[in-house]
Design an enzyme around this catalytic site. Structure first.
Site, PDB file in Angstrom:
ATOM      1  CE  LYS A 137     -35.737 -43.712 -48.690  1.00 48.61           C
ATOM      2  NZ  LYS A 137     -34.645 -42.677 -48.755  1.00 48.61           N
ATOM      3  CB  SER A 157     -31.251 -29.740 -60.932  1.00 49.35           C
ATOM      4  OG  SER A 157     -30.190 -30.660 -60.932  1.00 49.35           O
ATOM      5  CG  ASN A 204     -25.816 -39.071 -55.349  1.00 45.41           C
ATOM      6  OD1 ASN A 204     -26.806 -38.790 -54.692  1.00 45.41           O
ATOM      7  ND2 ASN A 204     -25.323 -40.302 -55.412  1.00 45.41           N
ATOM      8  CB  THR A 249     -30.330 -47.796 -43.273  1.00 43.88           C
ATOM      9  OG1 THR A 249     -30.128 -47.190 -44.550  1.00 43.88           O
ATOM     10  CG2 THR A 249     -31.762 -48.311 -43.207  1.00 43.88           C
TER      11      THR A 249
END
Lengths: 414, 414
Positions: free
Chosen positions: B188, B414, B409, B199
């Site tokens: 992922k 939020s 990003n 990663t």
């Protein structure tokens, strides 16, 4: 090509006084842009000394190579400066070197000096051949019109712009031994702005009388805490040039040593002016809507502090969080962690503005999301990090990463 | 939170066969997301050996600390793996370490093994405390349901996603000495993906019987040419984890040395699988619309080639040019120049796809803008640079930088 003026631009440009021994003119040479000036020609009185700091790129532009060589002559006079926008004359091979020689020849004739006394800077597209024959006639005409008038400075700053949305000017008046001297500076740059170098183009002029080695030492030191502390996108230009010209017309008594106490005020004013110009570059970062100051303290040494500050200032995730007005301090932790410098997760403290969001390796128990969010809505934001390890400190400036940056750079050439 | 599937996703996911000795289950623990799985629980047969490569961040997550310690025990058995998405449990201080211990305890009870035989990985927001009590009941239920069925692999890859737009799976079947073995991998990661590490999260499972030091050597070597050659945004995560689990159920004859010729096919299959998984990560780079392969040859050595390739792959100006389908090779020159490695401007050659755009320090005389532009319109683009200095070569993968990256990003939290 035309973008709205950065919301971070100063409300008004300063008025720059004349610098005795400096005359300026701008012109439209038709290098690339239409209906705007794209050439600045500066004439410098006999006896002018020069200093320069240039890109550390392994692929510097032909103009940077030329200036380095001309400065190599040490106490050689600087008599003229030619700056064009629209074409960087970088990675243009043999033709690029010929274009620089031709430019110096044309400028030398116009300024009645040797080609080796001409300094050259080019900014714009990389890899396109620059047709220097376009300077023929233009520079001679500039020489005829050049004057020391105050209006010339604003025009000069405007003629060297590329993706800049406002001209960048700053001035200081300071005592140097027995004389009052003036320092005027202009700068350009909005993208391809990165650490470890001077920014794209900046020129400072003074009537102080100082020998070239002293000017060079002062400029190199000043660049460390100003232009070398600005990053827009972490991309180092092939053309970065910061030069200081001193005409000597103030006639101050000779100063030979960097330790001379009479130099202190001048050095401080120069540093201060360079910081102002460098900040103006960050304020005009491509697509910028926020000016971000990153302050790092408590690092193992100043070098480590600088690298950590730059890691934060160059992080796309930190910069997009700022654009989104998101107090995402986890990304600041990430950027500290990836910098490769000594850091102890459990001693780290982080502030947005005056709001401490993290301490001792975890969220501050008193953390107030609303207060942190209020800080993020301001146009100017300070991110402070204390490593809790030593006395190393650094301060750098950057801007947020917005969709406009992607837009501006996705269609710059076309 | 939900973004359209990357246009670079493979048209279909591969079907993964069972790996003898491995059973999987996923669940909704309600860590952060609603209406989706967020926990993967993997049960490993007695005798399973493990190897791991982790982030080089100085601020690693609590789970990374835990795995490093558990692996430190060398030939210790690995009996379970717990992965949660939604919360990275990074920079969570003492509470984070307690959450990891609690998770290992709950998982150990569910898997009937010691807590030190449980490996843990967490991905998601940094700095938020992880409530590990949410695993209570959930992991015991998973243990009851866990099976080796093929469907479980696709569900496993899905449960560990955060901003990923598609699950990442790969499989290989290969001879190891006297036995046929299976290699299954999942990964992922879509952002905070950067050089010099594994990663974010990737797990490879095999039924091969190999000792832990051999597994570790193979994995570390394989990571160098796969995950360490992928960058989305140059931002190194606090949680990067690549692990290899070998259950030994294939019952192949013992192999003790890295030089054993019977190991060659297995090592090649592992390398190949790691490259496939790493490329899938680049294909799902946040906001990506183009997969970019950067190939550097002729560098002074492989290390220099890798650094130059990464400088190109991480340059925001190169990446926005790719997004804008602009064959702006001047920015490639810039990125070569700023890498700090040996480069001779006048020997540089650059290709977009098969179109040579620059040679010997200037635009290729035969350069055809239309042909280069056609290359840039493709979804997969190779940028090739030859330095003309030596035999050093490297190949890395990245994606373009689009407005969608900024959007994703700017509002992740939020």
């Amino acid at each position: 090509m035309s973008h709205p003026v950065s919301p971070l631009a100063p409300p008004r440009q300063p008025d720059l006084p004349p610098v005795p021994g400096v005359r300026l003119a701008t012109a439209q040479a038709g290098i690339r842009y239409r209906d705007r000036t794209d050439v600045l020609f500066v004439l410098l009185d006999p006896g002018t000394r020069a200093a320069g700091v240039f890109t550390r790129s392994k692929c510097p532009s032909a103009a940077v190579d030329w200036c380095r060589e001309a400065l190599g002559a040490g106490e050689a006079e600087a008599r003229a400066l030619v700056v064009n926008s629209g074409n960087a004359n970088a990675f243009t091979g043999l033709r690029g070197r010929e274009a620089v020689r031709l430019t110096a020849g044309i400028a030398g004739q116009a300024a009645a000096c040797a080609p080796g006394q001409v300094f050259i800077a080019s900014t714009g597209v990389i890899g396109e051949p620059l047709d220097a024959t376009k300077f023929e006639g233009v520079l001679a005409d500039c020489a005829g019109r050049a004057d020391p008038g105050a209006a010339g400075w604003a025009q000069a700053a405007r003629a060297i712009m590329t993706t800049d949305t406002f001209p960048k000017l700053a001035t200081r008046r300071v005592r140097l031994g027995d004389a009052e001297v003036t320092l005027n500076g202009i700068a350009k740059g909005a993208g391809m702005i990165a650490p470890d170098m001077a920014t794209m183009l900046s020129f400072v002029f003074t009537d102080a009388a100082l020998p070239a080695p002293l000017l060079q030492a002062l400029l190199a030191r000043g660049a460390q805490t100003s232009f070398n502390c600005v990053t827009v996108d972490g991309d180092t230009s092939t053309s970065d040039t910061l030069m200081l010209f001193a005409t000597g017309r103030a006639g101050n008594a000779a100063i030979a040593s960097l330790d001379d106490p009479r130099l202190a005020a001048f050095a401080a004013a120069l540093d201060d002016l360079l910081v102002e110009l460098a900040q103006l570059v960050a304020r005009d970062g491509e697509g910028a809507r926020k000016l971000v100051t990153v302050a790092v303290t408590g690092a193992s040494d100043d070098r480590a502090a600088h690298r950590i500050a730059m890691s934060i200032a160059n992080s796309p995730l930190v910069k997009t969080a700022v654009a989104g007005e998101d107090a995402n301090w986890g990304r600041v932790v990430m950027a500290v962690g990836k910098a490769g410098e000594p850091a102890d997760r459990d001693r780290l403290a982080i502030w947005f503005g005056d709001v401490r969001v993290a301490a001792e390796g975890a969220r501050d128990p008193a953390y107030d999301e609303a207060a942190a969010s209020a800080v993020m809505r301001e146009p100017e934001i300070t991110i402070r990090v204390d490593l809790g390890l030593g006395g190393g400190a650094a301060r750098v400036w950057t801007c947020d990463l917005t969709k406009a940056y992607v837009e501006i750079n996705g269609d710059y050439r076309s």
